[in-house]
Write an enzyme that holds these catalytic residues in place. Structure first.
Site, PDB file in Angstrom:
ATOM      1  N   ARG A   1      28.359  20.151 -41.481  1.00 34.90           N
ATOM      2  CA  ARG A   1      27.910  19.032 -40.651  1.00 34.90           C
ATOM      3  C   ARG A   1      27.482  17.857 -41.531  1.00 34.90           C
ATOM      4  O   ARG A   1      27.464  17.976 -42.749  1.00 34.90           O
ATOM      5  CB  ARG A   1      26.743  19.488 -39.761  1.00 34.90           C
ATOM      6  CG  ARG A   1      25.725  20.299 -40.572  1.00 34.90           C
ATOM      7  CD  ARG A   1      24.316  20.123 -40.220  1.00 34.90           C
ATOM      8  NE  ARG A   1      23.895  18.770 -40.295  1.00 34.90           N
ATOM      9  CZ  ARG A   1      23.523  18.143 -41.417  1.00 34.90           C
ATOM     10  NH1 ARG A   1      23.531  18.751 -42.594  1.00 34.90           N
ATOM     11  NH2 ARG A   1      23.141  16.887 -41.381  1.00 34.90           N
ATOM     12  N   GLY A   2      27.114  16.738 -40.860  1.00 36.17           N
ATOM     13  CA  GLY A   2      26.786  15.527 -41.607  1.00 36.17           C
ATOM     14  C   GLY A   2      28.061  14.711 -41.745  1.00 36.17           C
ATOM     15  O   GLY A   2      29.104  15.243 -42.147  1.00 36.17           O
ATOM     16  N   ALA A   3      27.973  13.425 -41.410  1.00 39.57           N
ATOM     17  CA  ALA A   3      29.194  12.620 -41.280  1.00 39.57           C
ATOM     18  C   ALA A   3      30.124  12.670 -42.505  1.00 39.57           C
ATOM     19  O   ALA A   3      31.308  13.008 -42.363  1.00 39.57           O
ATOM     20  CB  ALA A   3      28.806  11.185 -40.935  1.00 39.57           C
TER      21      ALA A   3
ATOM     22  N   ASP B   1      26.223   7.979 -38.575  1.00 44.44           N
ATOM     23  CA  ASP B   1      27.510   8.611 -38.268  1.00 44.44           C
ATOM     24  C   ASP B   1      28.596   7.580 -37.989  1.00 44.44           C
ATOM     25  O   ASP B   1      29.782   7.843 -38.167  1.00 44.44           O
ATOM     26  CB  ASP B   1      27.368   9.558 -37.084  1.00 44.44           C
ATOM     27  CG  ASP B   1      26.632  10.813 -37.518  1.00 44.44           C
ATOM     28  OD1 ASP B   1      25.393  10.746 -37.663  1.00 44.44           O
ATOM     29  OD2 ASP B   1      27.297  11.825 -37.779  1.00 44.44           O
TER      30      ASP B   1
ATOM     31  N   GLN C   1      17.736  20.225 -37.954  1.00 44.00           N
ATOM     32  CA  GLN C   1      18.301  19.909 -39.277  1.00 44.00           C
ATOM     33  C   GLN C   1      17.220  19.429 -40.239  1.00 44.00           C
ATOM     34  O   GLN C   1      17.354  19.546 -41.453  1.00 44.00           O
ATOM     35  CB  GLN C   1      19.390  18.829 -39.161  1.00 44.00           C
ATOM     36  CG  GLN C   1      20.666  19.268 -38.509  1.00 44.00           C
ATOM     37  CD  GLN C   1      20.670  18.999 -37.013  1.00 44.00           C
ATOM     38  OE1 GLN C   1      19.620  19.029 -36.364  1.00 44.00           O
ATOM     39  NE2 GLN C   1      21.837  18.753 -36.450  1.00 44.00           N
TER      40      GLN C   1
ATOM     41  N   LYS D   1      21.673  10.572 -35.658  1.00 38.78           N
ATOM     42  CA  LYS D   1      21.120  11.701 -34.900  1.00 38.78           C
ATOM     43  C   LYS D   1      20.135  11.238 -33.837  1.00 38.78           C
ATOM     44  O   LYS D   1      19.305  10.362 -34.083  1.00 38.78           O
ATOM     45  CB  LYS D   1      20.443  12.657 -35.885  1.00 38.78           C
ATOM     46  CG  LYS D   1      19.762  13.863 -35.283  1.00 38.78           C
ATOM     47  CD  LYS D   1      20.672  14.692 -34.403  1.00 38.78           C
ATOM     48  CE  LYS D   1      21.871  15.208 -35.150  1.00 38.78           C
ATOM     49  NZ  LYS D   1      22.916  15.742 -34.235  1.00 38.78           N
TER      50      LYS D   1
ATOM     51  N   ARG E   1      34.506  16.723 -33.481  1.00 34.97           N
ATOM     52  CA  ARG E   1      33.265  15.979 -33.204  1.00 34.97           C
ATOM     53  C   ARG E   1      33.628  14.488 -33.111  1.00 34.97           C
ATOM     54  O   ARG E   1      34.236  13.938 -34.030  1.00 34.97           O
ATOM     55  CB  ARG E   1      32.220  16.234 -34.300  1.00 34.97           C
ATOM     56  CG  ARG E   1      31.817  17.709 -34.369  1.00 34.97           C
ATOM     57  CD  ARG E   1      30.554  17.915 -35.162  1.00 34.97           C
ATOM     58  NE  ARG E   1      29.376  17.423 -34.468  1.00 34.97           N
ATOM     59  CZ  ARG E   1      28.193  17.293 -35.052  1.00 34.97           C
ATOM     60  NH1 ARG E   1      28.041  17.581 -36.330  1.00 34.97           N
ATOM     61  NH2 ARG E   1      27.156  16.860 -34.362  1.00 34.97           N
TER      62      ARG E   1
HETATM   63  O1  MRU Z   1      24.822  16.734 -35.927  1.00 39.46           O
HETATM   64  P1  MRU Z   1      24.763  16.523 -37.399  1.00 39.46           P
HETATM   65  O2  MRU Z   1      23.847  17.472 -38.105  1.00 39.46           O
HETATM   66  O3  MRU Z   1      26.137  16.472 -38.025  1.00 39.46           O
HETATM   67  O4  MRU Z   1      24.134  15.068 -37.560  1.00 39.46           O
HETATM   68  C1  MRU Z   1      23.993  14.525 -38.846  1.00 39.46           C
HETATM   69  C2  MRU Z   1      23.340  13.198 -38.844  1.00 39.46           C
HETATM   70  O5  MRU Z   1      22.999  12.632 -37.820  1.00 39.46           O
HETATM   71  C3  MRU Z   1      23.184  12.531 -40.174  1.00 39.46           C
HETATM   72  O6  MRU Z   1      22.053  11.732 -40.212  1.00 39.46           O
HETATM   73  C4  MRU Z   1      24.414  11.643 -40.432  1.00 39.46           C
HETATM   74  O7  MRU Z   1      25.574  12.375 -40.221  1.00 39.46           O
HETATM   75  C5  MRU Z   1      24.416  11.088 -41.771  1.00 39.46           C
HETATM   76  S1  MRU Z   1      24.710  12.330 -43.012  1.00 39.46           S
HETATM   77  C6  MRU Z   1      24.782  11.576 -44.529  1.00 39.46           C
END
Ligand code: MRU
Length: 350
Positions: free
Chosen positions: A45-47, A233, A192, A244, A85
């Site tokens: 996960r994480g963009a 994201d 998270q 998030k 996603r």
């Molecule tokens: O649902 P997730 O855990 O993928 O959400 C992640 C976030 O919202 C992060 O803040 C975002 O992706 C930036 S990660 C460098």
């Protein structure tokens, strides 16, 4: 250094983030379907990391192709991964780069295509590490010595191919002796913040304190926060930032308490096709994630739930966006376009 993803012996190995911090388990994804499920289920996960995972997934998708199935396997993989996603634009950006690499090699057959796709995925991965380091350098300058930083969700090593975006700034500033404390919002519903951010900061020796999401206002009111620092994201052309769910509330609180609200993200997170935040698709997830914690139901059976995974911070609440190219103060359409145009000509300065 925590390494959340790697290509290993013809498979994509991902650190299963659903189990952290209690267990460290590697998931070996041998098929595109395995990886797509790992992304949907938030094992990975994480963009930026979703983009990297998708790139390796495309290499996986043609790993058994013959000349007759090559194009079909590629398109099926792309289609499957693009359905995982919807909000993190890095996913679609990476798929676009993989398509370009595929087109360049396609006429030469499966072997060269496989090598070209793996090389492109590795390059996206490496480039993200450099991008994080550059974001860290630019952003650390914004923090004064003794800074107490509040962050939300996880925008660190577990979310990228490097030291992270928001947390990349934290790590860099910590090395420079500027960080007094990082407050990690626990980040309901999937935690998270308390599971991942608190864990990785502690591994890195950064002082960290976990708070419930609804405590941020009280902490700010008693003068405990000098800056809010989050990832993104997707960033619209006018500077509106999707991150998030809960980021919007934090930005409103930060403005009310005159605290700077910073967003750190690679420039690939900027999506000029989204004119404003209203054009950013927001992932809606199952209500089950809210009413169950580790399998235990904490609300009445059959209750209605609203579970948007992301929200949008309007650009007027964003003090600055930090990309690998520098700091965009008080972001607006003109400044965002300027940076996006710059990127066509400039590679990350490493
Ligand atoms: O649902 P997730 O855990 O993928 O959400 C992640 C976030 O919202 C992060 O803040 C975002 O992706 C930036 S990660 C460098």
């Amino acid at each position: 250094m925590i390494v959340p993803i790697a290509w290993s012996r013809g498979a994509v190995a991902v650190l299963d983030q659903r189990l952290l911090p209690s267990r460290r388990r590697l998931l070996r994804c041998r098929r595109v379907e395995d990886l797509a499920r790992a992304i949907e289920g938030l094992a990975v996960r994480g963009a930026p990391l979703i983009g990297i995972a998708a790139a390796y997934g495309m290499a996986l998708g043609v790993s058994r192709s013959d000349p007759a199935s090559l194009e079909r396997d590629f398109q099926r993989s792309r289609e499957r991964l693009s359905r995982t996603r919807p909000t993190a634009v890095n996913l679609f950006w990476a798929l676009g780069l993989m398509e370009r690499a595929f087109r360049r090699a396609a006429a030469r057959g499966p072997g060269p295509v496989r090598r070209a796709l793996l090389a492109e995925a590795r390059s996206i991965h490496r480039q993200d590490a450099l991008t994080c380091a550059a974001i860290g350098r630019h952003g650390a300058r914004l923090l004064a010595r003794g800074a107490r930083v509040l962050t939300h969700c996880n925008a660190g090593m577990l979310a990228t191919g490097g030291i992270g975006t928001a947390l990349g700034i934290v790590y860099t500033a910590h090395r420079q002796g500027r960080i007094a404390m990082v407050y990690a919002d626990e980040t309901r519903p999937l935690l998270q913040g308390s599971r991942l951010t608190a864990w990785e900061l502690r591994q890195g020796g950064v002082p960290v304190t976990v708070i419930c999401d609804n405590m941020a206002g009280a902490l700010m009111a008693r003068g405990g926060v000098d800056a809010v620092l989050v990832g993104a994201d997707r960033i619209a052309a006018d500077g509106d930032c999707a991150n998030k769910t809960g980021s919007y509330g934090l930005a409103v609180l930060a403005r009310a308490h005159r605290i700077p609200f910073y967003v750190a993200a690679p420039s690939s997170t900027i999506d000029l096709d989204a004119r404003t935040g209203g054009d950013i698709p927001i992932e809606q997830r199952r209500g089950d994630e809210i009413i169950r914690i580790r399998g235990t139901r904490i609300a009445p059976c059959g209750i209605a739930c609203f579970n948007p995974s992301f929200d949008v911070v309007p650009h007027r609440l964003v003090t600055a966006i930090i990309t690998e190219h520098g700091v965009i103060e008080r972001p607006n359409r003109r400044k965002i376009l300027h940076v996006k145009n710059l990127i066509k000509y400039v590679k990350v300065n490493c």
